[in-house]
Motif scaffolding. Sequence first.
Motif, short mmCIF file in Angstrom:
data_model
loop_
_atom_site.label_atom_id
_atom_site.label_comp_id
_atom_site.label_asym_id
_atom_site.label_seq_id
_atom_site.Cartn_x
_atom_site.Cartn_y
_atom_site.Cartn_z
N LEU A 166 31.36 35.58 44.03
CA LEU A 166 31.86 36.92 43.78
C LEU A 166 33.25 36.80 43.16
O LEU A 166 34.07 35.99 43.62
N ALA A 167 33.52 37.58 42.13
CA ALA A 167 34.80 37.45 41.42
C ALA A 167 35.40 38.81 41.13
O ALA A 167 34.67 39.79 40.89
N VAL A 168 36.73 38.87 41.15
CA VAL A 168 37.48 40.07 40.80
C VAL A 168 38.56 39.66 39.80
O VAL A 168 39.34 38.73 40.06
N ASP A 169 38.62 40.35 38.67
CA ASP A 169 39.66 40.09 37.67
C ASP A 169 40.83 41.04 37.87
O ASP A 169 40.65 42.24 38.10
N ASP A 170 42.03 40.50 37.79
CA ASP A 170 43.26 41.29 37.95
C ASP A 170 44.09 41.17 36.68
O ASP A 170 44.40 40.06 36.24
N PHE A 171 44.43 42.30 36.08
CA PHE A 171 45.21 42.32 34.83
C PHE A 171 46.61 42.87 35.03
O PHE A 171 47.29 43.19 34.07
N TYR A 247 44.35 37.22 35.88
CA TYR A 247 44.07 36.31 36.97
C TYR A 247 42.68 36.62 37.54
O TYR A 247 42.27 37.78 37.57
N ARG A 248 41.99 35.58 37.95
CA ARG A 248 40.68 35.76 38.56
C ARG A 248 40.73 35.29 40.01
O ARG A 248 41.19 34.19 40.31
N ASN A 249 40.24 36.15 40.90
CA ASN A 249 40.08 35.83 42.32
C ASN A 249 38.59 35.65 42.57
O ASN A 249 37.82 36.61 42.51
#
Length: 360
Positions: A166-171, A247-249
Amino acid sequence: MPSEQIFNDEIRPVKVDHLAFTFNYSDLRHLDKSDDQEFINLQMPEFRHASADTPEAIERAVTTYQNKVRKVLADRFDLFMEKVFKFRVSPMRGRGLHGYNDSMIIWDITGSVECGLVGIGGNNDTVFVQINGTGCTKLFEHISSIELHRWLSVYLGVTRLARLDLAVDDFTGNFDCAYAERCFYEGAFRTAARGRGPTMVAHKRVSEFGEISEEATIVGSRTSTVYWRVYNKKLEQKITDSQVTWYRNEVELKKVDIDYLASPASSFAGLCDFAASIEVAPPIKFSKQKKAQGLEFFGRIAWLRRQCGVALAEIVAMTEGDLGEAFGMLIPHKHRRDDFASIGVPDSYQSLMNTIMESR
């Protein structure tokens, strides 16, 4: 370079970035229960008794039947991958995969983009499906996670996923590597109050001029059931625009409940305090290790009741309620335990078969 539209932090969706699961090859026979006409049209063959009762004739009849079954199951698998996943599979590669005898490549529907691999042959007649990040992007363009969950759990009997990323992108830079490090020292990556917590590796590659080319915070290890990678996606993609922050979490989960797939955002939020600080969806917590075997056991019972309940009831009725005789028909000899004999579980199936075959 990615389109500028993706650098929009108004919505930070949790996305599935890797998916792997196994299922019993024979469970493809249950796809017609979806009421989809294309699966219904691929009916399983009926066994035709040999015209003669010689051992050779019987063996030929059994072999012919088994070949027909394999053909229908293979056609159903191809149709399943095309209809549900919108993928195509290659011919057998003649190469093994993760302990399977052979494997196939998964392509997108155009046959031009590789989306994963399939392992088949051996391993108790199971099939292993592994979909990579590119494949997951294409997959969820046309099917929701909850709909995919239904196909896998209801019709193929999948109770656990071998792997789910599972991934969440943060800009914005709010959830960058430094933030992950602070959260680690505050215990926000712990999945339980007791026991030993995970370890962290802070990674950064810098030139003599102070230019950063790699940046990542790793929590856990490759062998962990929960493995976090927080990294500078902008550097990985070699984006030079100074206005871009990316950034990717990402978390890699192993051997988790199939229900994680039904609601990725809530599943992500329920992993730990760090994940909950990123994703605002109501968290859902699932058992990852404790009671995992019990949950899988009850999942198997529920699956068996749905798919075989009526047939099992008929077998018990045929044996006039003698459960020992009924289970003797169902349990293969190689899976018997020594204590089966003490509770009166005979090899009734073989005895019945012998009686039928010897009758004139």
